[in-house]
Design an enzyme around this catalytic site. Structure first.
Site, PDB file in Angstrom:
ATOM      1  N   HIS A 261       0.832  -1.206   0.000  1.00  0.00           N
ATOM      2  CA  HIS A 261       0.000   0.000   0.000  1.00  0.00           C
ATOM      3  C   HIS A 261       0.874   1.267   0.000  1.00  0.00           C
ATOM      4  O   HIS A 261       0.727   2.131  -0.866  1.00  0.00           O
ATOM      5  CB  HIS A 261      -0.928  -0.012   1.225  1.00  0.00           C
ATOM      6  CG  HIS A 261      -1.826   1.174   1.324  1.00  0.00           C
ATOM      7  ND1 HIS A 261      -3.125   1.159   0.865  1.00  0.00           N
ATOM      8  CD2 HIS A 261      -1.627   2.427   1.810  1.00  0.00           C
ATOM      9  CE1 HIS A 261      -3.670   2.356   1.064  1.00  0.00           C
ATOM     10  NE2 HIS A 261      -2.783   3.141   1.643  1.00  0.00           N
ATOM     11  N   GLU A 262       1.780   1.333   0.968  1.00  0.00           N
ATOM     12  CA  GLU A 262       2.621   2.540   1.061  1.00  0.00           C
ATOM     13  C   GLU A 262       3.548   2.658  -0.151  1.00  0.00           C
ATOM     14  O   GLU A 262       3.855   3.761  -0.600  1.00  0.00           O
ATOM     15  CB  GLU A 262       3.419   2.550   2.369  1.00  0.00           C
ATOM     16  CG  GLU A 262       2.570   2.551   3.648  1.00  0.00           C
ATOM     17  CD  GLU A 262       1.503   3.644   3.708  1.00  0.00           C
ATOM     18  OE1 GLU A 262       1.686   4.703   3.090  1.00  0.00           O
ATOM     19  OE2 GLU A 262       0.454   3.410   4.363  1.00  0.00           O
ATOM     20  N   HIS A 265       1.780   4.511  -2.797  1.00  0.00           N
ATOM     21  CA  HIS A 265       1.904   5.968  -2.574  1.00  0.00           C
ATOM     22  C   HIS A 265       3.293   6.436  -3.007  1.00  0.00           C
ATOM     23  O   HIS A 265       3.453   7.475  -3.647  1.00  0.00           O
ATOM     24  CB  HIS A 265       1.729   6.299  -1.092  1.00  0.00           C
ATOM     25  CG  HIS A 265       0.309   6.264  -0.595  1.00  0.00           C
ATOM     26  ND1 HIS A 265      -0.691   7.036  -1.130  1.00  0.00           N
ATOM     27  CD2 HIS A 265      -0.277   5.561   0.411  1.00  0.00           C
ATOM     28  CE1 HIS A 265      -1.833   6.824  -0.471  1.00  0.00           C
ATOM     29  NE2 HIS A 265      -1.603   5.917   0.464  1.00  0.00           N
ATOM     30  N   GLU A 291      -4.540   7.963  -2.996  1.00  0.00           N
ATOM     31  CA  GLU A 291      -5.031   6.688  -2.460  1.00  0.00           C
ATOM     32  C   GLU A 291      -5.329   5.699  -3.601  1.00  0.00           C
ATOM     33  O   GLU A 291      -5.216   4.483  -3.413  1.00  0.00           O
ATOM     34  CB  GLU A 291      -6.277   6.938  -1.599  1.00  0.00           C
ATOM     35  CG  GLU A 291      -6.720   5.766  -0.753  1.00  0.00           C
ATOM     36  CD  GLU A 291      -5.757   5.398   0.389  1.00  0.00           C
ATOM     37  OE1 GLU A 291      -4.765   6.114   0.615  1.00  0.00           O
ATOM     38  OE2 GLU A 291      -6.008   4.374   1.053  1.00  0.00           O
TER      39      GLU A 291
HETATM   40 ZN    ZN Z   1      -3.092   5.222   1.806  1.00  0.00          ZN
END
Ligand code: ZN
Length: 498
Positions: A261-262, A265, A291
């Site tokens: 997830h990170e 980003h 996101e």
């Molecule tokens: Zn996030």
């Protein structure tokens, strides 16, 4: 003397540099700062916040903006002028002392929130929440809004988005998700999640998650991954991107999917143009679009069958005690199990947006004065029952679970759900542009997808507002249709739906 536009760029670049210093200090506070450093750090950050606010509202920027008005011609210039005007207009409307009051009240609110969670006593937090909501209403009145106060707050995180439009989108989404959740609940098959709570040694998780991060394209010469309680990605410049993650030896998903997830980003941050560093063209366009990148890599790619066809052998080699006897299909089922649950950050892809809809509806009612702060726990519990069919036994795992309200961030939650919708719509467009995308993922080729994201989304910086970017990239306005058909296509085989 350089022309007005160059002077303007000089001004906004310095604000960007101050913000990046702020980001590094924030990152340090969450990762390596010793506990006794807190008091001095609060002073340092408070000084920076005031300096940044003062520079944003500097009359010199207003003068320069007036001189460059109408002198635009190229998209970079147009973007930098438009976004600088947006930030300046907002900053000059808000008195410094209100900014200071919000910062001070939030500091106290955050510690009251920690205590309220510890003692499971909402009443510890209630007076602080009440004060923050009053301050945010005041802020919205200074900033101005078209229809309702919530617009002014939402705009800070998702520029250009309107509350009424988000509400319509969410209403439709909720009507589609609830029957699907019910359908999955009564499905003929149910994956065995217990595979994921076996023992996964931390050193192996560190190695494995870093390997995945690198494989999908994160550049460790321009970024780092460290440990923090609340994982985040701090984009200081595209050449220095700080990610954090956290580990649980008894749970496979936390670090592995948290890191993916990170990393999503981080890939966005690393994909922003270095030639536009510290100016609007060099920043992410909205939190919702941000996101979308994290969700795309974490869920659409990272929880797909094809992804694990490529990596499952490595995972079994790394965690033989836990996984050597587990067939691939069982593992893919486990990482995709759907179960209405109390905690948003642990929610699966199907139920996650319902958690967001709950928060959005409550924030809107609080801002409107339709919901009294003292009634928050009861309203939370009844909405949980209505949306997810479960109720928390304590407020700690109910209305006190998120840090956001204690920080005074209202209007932030919708960006999480919008991110899910943007992600599916972008991914459907990528699949059209790259017809063998699934095969490429199966073979460990992530560069083709990353390149597509870079050239269609990342490199634009803030050139397009989120809603326009979606149209430019996919040819259609934002819709929940790609998200809903993605869910059905993915979860039907796992749950044995016809
Ligand atoms: Zn996030």
């Amino acid at each position: 003397m350089s022309d007005a536009y160059q002077q303007l760029v000089q001004h906004i670049s310095e604000i960007g540099q101050l913000e990046s210093v702020e980001a590094i200090l924030d990152w340090d506070q969450e990762t390596y700062m010793p506990p006794k450093g807190l008091h001095a750090r609060a002073e340092q950050l408070s000084l920076l916040a005031r300096m940044i606010h003062d520079r944003r509202a500097d009359a010199a920027i207003g003068d320069l903006l007036n001189q460059v008005n109408g002198a635009a011609g190229d998209p970079v210039r147009e973007t930098n002028v438009r976004e600088t005007r947006r930030i300046y207009d907002r900053a000059v409307k808000v008195p410094s002392n209100l900014v200071g009051r919000i910062a001070r009240v939030s500091t106290h609110a955050k510690s009251a929130w920690v205590e309220a969670r510890r003692d499971n006593k909402f009443s510890h937090f209630a007076p602080h929440l009440k004060e923050l909501i009053e301050l945010k209403r005041e802020l919205a009145d200074y900033v101005g809004f078209e229809n309702e106060r919530y617009d002014a707050l939402l705009d800070e995180f998702e520029p250009g988005a309107k509350t009424a439009e988000v509400a319509t989108t969410f209403e439709h989404l909720r009507e589609a998700l609830r029957p699907f959740v019910a359908e999955l609940k009564d499905a003929p098959r149910r994956p065995d999640q217990s595979i994921l709570t076996r023992h996964y040694p931390q050193d192996k998780q560190v190695a494995f998650s870093r390997m995945l991060s690198k494989a999908i394209g994160f550049c460790f010469d321009s970024g780092r991954i460290d440990v923090s309680t609340h994982p985040f990605c701090s984009g200081t410049t595209p050449c220095d991107v700080r990610l954090t993650t956290r580990y649980d030896e008894q749970f496979f998903s936390m670090a592995i999917f948290g890191t993916l997830h990170e990393t999503g980003h981080g890939l966005y941050e690393q994909g922003l143009g270095t030639e536009h560093m510290f100016t609007p063209m060099g920043y992410a366009t909205s939190l919702g679009i941000h996101e979308s990148q994290s969700r795309l890599w974490e869920n659409i790619v990272g929880r797909s069958h094809a992804f694990w066809e490529h990596f499952y052998g490595d995972a079994q080699g790394m965690f033989p005690d836990a996984l050597s006897k587990v067939p691939l299909d069982d593992f893919v089922g486990a990482i995709n199990s759907v179960q209405p649950s109390l905690i948003r950050v642990e929610a699966d892809e199907v139920t996650y947006n319902l958690h967001i809809i709950l928060r959005f509806e409550m924030e809107r009612a609080l801002l409107d004065g339709k919901l009294d702060v003292n009634d928050v726990p009861a309203a939370w519990n009844s909405k949980m029952e209505e949306l997810l069919g479960i109720q928390p036994e304590t407020d700690t795992v109910g209305c006190l679970q998120d840090i956001h309200w204690s920080m005074g961030t209202f209007g932030y939650f919708p960006t999480y759900a919008l991110g899910n919708l943007y992600a599916s719509q972008f991914y459907a467009a990528a699949e059209k542009a790259i017809p063998d995308l699934t095969d490429r993922i199966r073979n460990g080729d992530f560069a083709t997808l990353l390149e597509w994201l870079r050239s269609n989304i990342h490199r634009h910086g803030q050139r397009y507002r989120a809603a326009d970017l979606v149209k430019v990239v996919t040819g259609e306005p934002l819709s929940d249709a790609p998200f809903l058909s993605y869910l059905r296509a993915k979860f039907s085989p796992i749950y044995g739906l016809g």
